[in-house]
Write a protein that holds these residues in place. Structure first.
Motif, short mmCIF file in Angstrom:
data_model
loop_
_atom_site.label_atom_id
_atom_site.label_comp_id
_atom_site.label_asym_id
_atom_site.label_seq_id
_atom_site.Cartn_x
_atom_site.Cartn_y
_atom_site.Cartn_z
N ARG A 69 0.84 -1.19 0.00
CA ARG A 69 0.00 0.00 0.00
C ARG A 69 0.88 1.24 0.00
N HIS A 180 -9.08 8.44 -6.85
CA HIS A 180 -9.35 7.77 -5.57
C HIS A 180 -8.09 7.25 -4.90
N GLY A 181 -7.21 6.65 -5.72
CA GLY A 181 -5.98 6.08 -5.16
C GLY A 181 -5.09 7.14 -4.53
N SER A 185 -4.01 7.20 -0.61
CA SER A 185 -2.62 7.12 -0.16
C SER A 185 -2.25 8.33 0.71
N THR A 190 -7.94 2.71 2.03
CA THR A 190 -7.99 1.98 0.76
C THR A 190 -8.80 2.76 -0.27
N ARG A 191 -8.57 2.45 -1.54
CA ARG A 191 -9.34 3.04 -2.63
C ARG A 191 -10.83 2.78 -2.46
#
Lengths: 232, 232
Positions: A69, A180-181, A185, A190-191
């Motif tokens: 991640r 979203h990612g 991050s 999480t996405r």
């Protein structure tokens, strides 16, 4: 040393108070390299200690958890710099830096970088303020991670993104539409959580996805959702 | 200006490279105040911007969540300093500072502090390294909060506490015995979680509470418990 190189260091904010001659002297001692988008500029395991001036392009400072991640720390655009911690303290790299777009980096050897930031009081103060800003942001993030759930951290990140575009009618456009990612991050989730929170907000009429922007339709309400929990 | 005051600034690491005359000049411009244990030295809402030299005693930098949970950032002993962020960037206080023991503070006005840290290259470098160390620790904490559960964060904190006292036989004494609330506030969890984790570790024979110290009986195993999750 090309004229382009000399000119390009004029755009580095940290060096703005130096004379053209002082900047030319730095240019002569720099290494130069171009990177394509997604190429790695600094590996967190690397033995280098150079400071890296971002002359063109945009880069991202990240770390990766064991599960792969991505936890992101900062995006730095042309005019900024990265790798400054190892350059001043000589310790190993604390993170990985990746090019987000085509990027030109000027590498300043650690000795030279230390000399620049310690012998010019204006540069020194600017550099210290940059480090102070990083500490303040990290402190806020530690508080958010310690006291907010993942949903509220996504709300808080949307507030941060919306704030610069806030209008008098309590709406704000976030453009381009955030990935979203990237949000995931930045707030350590999480996405999937980001997607779920955005769809909840959309159903409640607080945000709306348009073709070129994510529109926050009720900024105050979004702020309230965070502050109720944070207690500000 | 008393001789004691002049002498006392000799003990501030940051100022060690200055001449006695330069330190005397600083002493003349400082405010001085004593605090009892538990007294507040900096309120995070305060309008002051002074840097605070810890001349005697020990202080703790903390923030509080809405529910009153204490999130601690740093303990600073005599010879160190606090409040340096507002002194260099002029922004509001980022945290609250509380005396842990009877403490003597020398307050350095922000202009003077900026002058000291930007016009003496050795002092500048030391100060930048201190800020870099704070950023590195905060980055580690953000990673831990993002990737480790509360149990593993307690393990990680025990590793940090045990490391300086590690012996060749893979044991380490942590003395004095750490207070559960202190560990909880450093790793952003509750006292109850710390108590439960310690009693689990004690049952597994990894730690043992003795009269004057908490003994880590299997340091390597404790490290493994963290690194398996962190992926180092």
């Amino acid at each position: 040393m090309s004229e382009t190189q000399v000119a390009s260091l004029d755009r580095i904010d940290l060096l703005a108070s130096l004379t053209p001659d002082e900047r030319s002297a730095i240019v002569r001692q720099c290494g130069w390299r171009r990177y394509k988008a997604d190429e790695q500029i600094i590996d967190h395991l690397s033995e280098t200690r150079d400071a890296c001036l971002v002359v063109e392009g945009r880069v991202r400072v990240v770390m990766f958890s064991m599960s792969g991640r991505e936890i992101s720390f900062d995006d730095v655009s042309a005019g900024g710099y990265i790798g400054e911690l190892s350059a001043v303290d000589g310790e190993p790299r604390s993170a990985t830096v990746v090019a987000l777009t085509d990027t030109l980096i000027a590498f300043v050897p650690p000795r030279l970088f230390q000399e620049i930031v310690t012998t010019h009081p204006k540069v020194a103060l600017l550099f210290m303020r940059r480090l102070a800003a990083i500490i303040r942001r990290a402190t806020g993030r530690i508080m958010d991670l310690s006291t907010l759930g993942a949903n509220n951290r996504v709300h808080a990140e949307l507030v941060r993104l919306a704030k610069p575009g806030l209008k008098a009618d309590n709406t704000a456009e976030i453009s381009p539409i955030p990935v979203h990612g990237d949000i995931a991050s930045r707030v350590s989730t999480t996405r999937e959580t980001v997607a779920r929170v955005l769809s909840d907000l959309s159903r409640s009429g607080i945000v709306e996805r348009r073709s070129h922007a994510l529109v926050v339709k009720d900024y105050t309400r979004l702020v309230d959702m965070v502050e109720e929990v944070r207690g500000e």
